[in-house]
Design a protein around this motif. Structure first.
Motif, PDB file in Angstrom:
ATOM      1  N   LEU A   1      -6.718  -4.165 -20.050  1.00  0.00           N
ATOM      2  CA  LEU A   1      -6.484  -4.543 -18.568  1.00  0.00           C
ATOM      3  C   LEU A   1      -7.507  -4.214 -17.963  1.00  0.00           C
ATOM      4  N   ARG A   2      -8.239  -3.332 -17.704  1.00  0.00           N
ATOM      5  CA  ARG A   2      -9.365  -2.839 -17.014  1.00  0.00           C
ATOM      6  C   ARG A   2     -10.229  -3.588 -17.104  1.00  0.00           C
ATOM      7  N   ILE A   3     -10.934  -3.962 -18.318  1.00  0.00           N
ATOM      8  CA  ILE A   3     -11.926  -4.863 -18.674  1.00  0.00           C
ATOM      9  C   ILE A   3     -11.631  -6.039 -18.043  1.00  0.00           C
ATOM     10  N   ASN A   4     -10.602  -6.698 -18.379  1.00  0.00           N
ATOM     11  CA  ASN A   4     -10.239  -7.964 -17.978  1.00  0.00           C
ATOM     12  C   ASN A   4     -10.352  -7.971 -16.246  1.00  0.00           C
ATOM     13  N   ALA A   5      -9.738  -7.038 -15.744  1.00  0.00           N
ATOM     14  CA  ALA A   5      -9.834  -6.999 -14.072  1.00  0.00           C
ATOM     15  C   ALA A   5     -11.237  -6.984 -13.671  1.00  0.00           C
ATOM     16  N   ARG A   6     -12.153  -6.332 -14.524  1.00  0.00           N
ATOM     17  CA  ARG A   6     -13.628  -6.195 -14.141  1.00  0.00           C
ATOM     18  C   ARG A   6     -14.105  -7.826 -14.303  1.00  0.00           C
ATOM     19  N   TYR A   7     -13.537  -8.474 -15.298  1.00  0.00           N
ATOM     20  CA  TYR A   7     -14.326  -9.937 -15.640  1.00  0.00           C
ATOM     21  C   TYR A   7     -13.756 -10.971 -14.707  1.00  0.00           C
TER      22      TYR A   7
END
Length: 410
Positions: A283-289
């Motif tokens: 979830l955190r990585i997708n938010a960054r992307y």
């Protein structure tokens, strides 16, 4: 104190035994994955994944099937494909296929859970993609997709290299070096997840009582068929239990096997296995992307798809008489994990093959360094979750080393 030390030794034995059981499957899967990734370039994938028609979705699924099983590598590739113009649904199909339909995952599931779960994993992977396709069609997030596409900068690594043929790859020194580089890269991406997942599985097997699972998964431990509401609740608890973990798709299979041993329903176990893309780090990585709005949309999309898919699999298998029974196969932690059998021989073969590939990887690395292409000294600041992950890895190594010593001393 003696009871705790005995439990510690038993936890280490289970963790190391689980890894030994699965070693050849990991190695075989990553050899195949490395070969395929060298023979099919990302540029080829991008050209045929435009739009959201059945052909593009099918090709996105196929390219995911032949790619790496690492969740975090799949996230990065999905972002690159989407930024390059791949349709949102084909990109999601690629993401789901690369974490649910890959070859090596089937090998590991077969070892720990049996053929029913292998069939469910692959059939479920297709159902997940179809469910996501349906939910995207129903929710129509066109404006959000357009906004995210504008946000993404196109800085993918477009090297334009022509892939070698299979014959060229296995008959040349440079081909073996490329294969070694890919093979080691695969292990570098997943070894932390595998270490944490297998260590936690050993801890759970040794220290967590059945009463905990009975309270967490309502209906666990009952001999009577579970009513629908309990099956549904277990299917919802599976992703919830997985959300705060740092464990990827390969590392959570031993945990899934333990859940099944404890009496969790087929639907609950499959929901847990499918949850590798709804954990907090993803979830955190997708938010960054993509930004938080799209990240939360993807989270909701995947949660709805995996719950629906797990329920369909449970009742479909039940209707066909394929629903597995955990009491008939015995506990996985009671198996003779170090027996001299076909798995032992395969492990020795793939240890030798791994050593050969590591040799070519080191040769390729030295060649790059001598030509001034080594970028290994570049320093990058780590995020809090990455530091926590490193602390967990260090703790797992210390735990296993001491536990192994206790095991030898018994």
């Amino acid at each position: 104190m003696e009871s705790f030390l005995n439990g510690w030794a038993e936890a280490a034995r289970t963790s190391l035994g689980f890894f030994w059981m699965a070693l050849w499957a990991f190695a075989l899967g990553y050899v195949i994955s490395s070969l395929i990734q060298l023979l099919v370039t990302r540029e080829k994938m991008q050209k045929v994944m435009h739009g959201g028609d059945p052909k593009s979705v099918s090709l996105g699924t196929f390219f995911g099937f032949i790619s790496s099983s690492c969740s975090f590598a799949a996230l990065a590739t999905t972002r690159a494909l989407f930024a390059k113009g791949a349709g949102f649904i084909p990109a999601m199909a690629f993401l789901l296929a690369s974490t649910n339909l890959v070859i090596e995952l089937g090998f590991v599931i077969a070892i720990f859970l049996g053929w029913q779960f292998v069939v469910a994993e692959y059939v479920g992977g297709i159902l997940l993609i179809l469910s996501v396709w349906l939910f995207v069609w129903l929710t129509r997030p066109d404006k959000l997709i357009k906004k995210v596409r504008q946000r993404l900068s196109d800085n993918s690594d477009n090297n334009g290299d022509n892939p070698p043929s299979f014959g060229e790859l296995i008959t040349s020194k440079s081909g073996w070096q490329k294969l070694g580089m890919k093979y080691v890269m695969e292990w570098q991406m997943i070894w932390k997840d595998v270490l944490i997942g297998f260590t936690v599985a050993g801890l759970i097997a040794a220290f967590v009582p059945d009463a905990f699972f009975e309270s967490l998964f309502v209906g666990t431990g009952s001999d009577a068929p579970l009513p629908f509401w309990q099956i549904l609740l277990q299917t919802l608890v599976g992703p919830l239990a997985a959300f705060f973990t740092f464990i990827g798709s390969m590392g959570n299979i031993p945990l899934a096997a333990l859940l099944f041993d404890k009496g969790v329903s087929f639907a609950g176990v499959m929901a847990f296995i499918f949850s590798d893309l709804v954990v907090y780090p993803v979830l955190r990585i997708n938010a960054r992307y993509y930004g938080w709005k799209m990240a939360l949309y993807i989270l909701g999309l995947l949660l709805a798809a995996l719950v629906a898919t797990s329920l369909l699999l449970h009742y479909g298998f039940n209707l066909l008489g394929f629903l597995p029974d955990s009491t008939s196969s015995g506990s996985i932690s009671d198996r003779d994990m170090f027996a001299v059998d076909y798995g032992f021989v395969l492990n020795l073969i793939f240890i030798v093959l791994s050593a050969v590939l590591i040799y070519f990887w080191r040769a390729a690395k030295k060649s790059h360094q001598s030509h001034g292409h080594d970028h290994g000294d570049t320093k990058q600041s780590r995020s809090l979750s990455e530091w926590l992950n490193l602390i967990l890895v260090a703790g797992c190594i210390i735990w296993l080393v001491i536990g192994g010593g206790l095991l030898l001393a018994r």
